[in-house]
Design a protein around this motif. Structure first.
Motif, short mmCIF file in Angstrom:
data_model
loop_
_atom_site.label_atom_id
_atom_site.label_comp_id
_atom_site.label_asym_id
_atom_site.label_seq_id
_atom_site.Cartn_x
_atom_site.Cartn_y
_atom_site.Cartn_z
N ASP A 203 0.85 -1.19 0.00
CA ASP A 203 0.00 0.00 0.00
C ASP A 203 0.89 1.24 0.00
O ASP A 203 1.47 1.60 1.02
N HIS A 207 -1.57 4.59 3.88
CA HIS A 207 -1.12 3.54 4.80
C HIS A 207 0.22 2.97 4.32
O HIS A 207 0.39 1.77 4.18
N GLU A 212 -2.58 -4.22 1.68
CA GLU A 212 -4.02 -4.05 1.42
C GLU A 212 -4.52 -5.28 0.68
O GLU A 212 -3.90 -5.74 -0.29
N TYR A 261 -7.13 -3.12 5.27
CA TYR A 261 -5.74 -2.73 5.52
C TYR A 261 -5.11 -3.72 6.49
O TYR A 261 -5.73 -4.14 7.48
#
Length: 303
Positions: A203, A207, A212, A261
């Motif tokens: 990601d 983040h 992800e 996430y």
């Protein structure tokens, strides 16, 4: 009275005796005599002893301030030297303590790495992370093993906690490892709780330093805290290696996919020692060659 008749000599009442030159000669001779006599017969030795004995208390009193000032200066100098030596020793002990803690941490990580290696049949070798790659837009590190050590491109790289990344470029003496958090890295994973398969991508957005799960349905059974492991379907990573843990799940009505996430379990930003495994594709036997079809002219004769 005329001035020429005045007597210019002093009256007898003011006469001083012998002249200065005579006094100088007499006292010089007396001093010379006393020096020779003192050297030969030590005539003044009793006088010297008496004078020294009488002046000793005065000398003792006069020397006290000098000795006190000297001892005070020596005390402060020794105190400063002792403080400097103590600070130097304290710094050395602090450095050694930090080294001991670092060695204990490295020892603990290496032990965990060996335990993780024993869980899998794949062969591997230990390596050390030298430095991060120079490109600030990628998540890559360089290890101290290369072609001469038998490292090949595509080899999985682990630390003591789980999957760290994959070897993407190999040099004779070093290799470049792309971390699982890199934006171009993708790894097939398996939800250890539900058994559902997915693909985790690095990601690079808000983040950064995380993973992800993409293309997961909004109603997929994924919860925060789920452990994601390698599925082994890609022919690179052995199955069952810890990869990440689900941190947050966002489900939106306007989207058919959920935003999931994950946090990598490996030390992506602080790994020091790693294990480089051979890809499981190298352990899979090659497919048998297809049999050659018989030529038309060599068909058997019909009876």
């Amino acid at each position: 009275m005329p001035l020429g008749t005045l007597d210019r000599n002093p009256p007898p009442f003011f006469r001083q005796g012998a002249s200065a030159l005579s006094k100088l000669m007499v006292f010089s001779a007396l001093a010379l005599f006393l020096m020779v006599a003192d050297t030969r017969f030590a005539l003044t030795q009793p006088l010297r002893m008496a004078v020294a004995t009488a002046l000793y208390p005065v000398q003792w009193l006069v020397m006290r301030p000098v000795l006190w000032s000297a001892s005070a200066g020596a005390y402060f100098e020794s105190l400063q030297a002792a403080q400097e030596a103590a600070q130097q020793k304290l710094g050395l002990l602090s450095q050694r303590a930090n080294q001991v803690e670092q060695l204990m941490l490295e020892n603990s990580r290496l032990r965990k790495l060996l335990v993780l290696r024993e869980r899998f049949a794949a062969t591997g070798q230990a390596a050390q992370v030298l430095y991060d790659a120079a490109d600030p837009y990628t998540r890559k590190v360089v290890i101290d093993k290369g072609l001469l050590s038998g490292v090949s491109a595509g080899s999985p790289v682990l630390d003591e906690s789980g999957v760290l990344g994959q070897v993407t470029r190999v040099y004779p003496l070093v290799s470049e490892v792309t971390l699982v958090t890199d934006r171009d890295q993708a790894i097939p994973v398996l939800n250890a709780r539900t058994g559902a398969r997915a693909v985790a991508f690095g990601d690079p957005g808000a983040h950064a330093g995380a993973l992800e799960l993409r293309f997961m349905a909004a109603n997929a059974d994924v919860q925060a805290g789920d452990l994601l492991t390698t599925s082994g379907v890609d022919g690179v990573y052995p199955p069952g290696l810890p990869v990440a843990r689900v941190e947050k799940v966002e489900r939106r009505v306007e989207s058919a996919f959920a935003r999931i996430y994950c946090t990598p379990v490996a030390l992506a930003a602080g790994a020091a020692h790693v294990m480089v495994l051979q890809p499981i594709s190298s352990q899979i036997p090659a497919l048998p060659e297809p049999e050659a079809a018989p030529e038309p002219g060599k068909k058997g004769k019909s009876k």
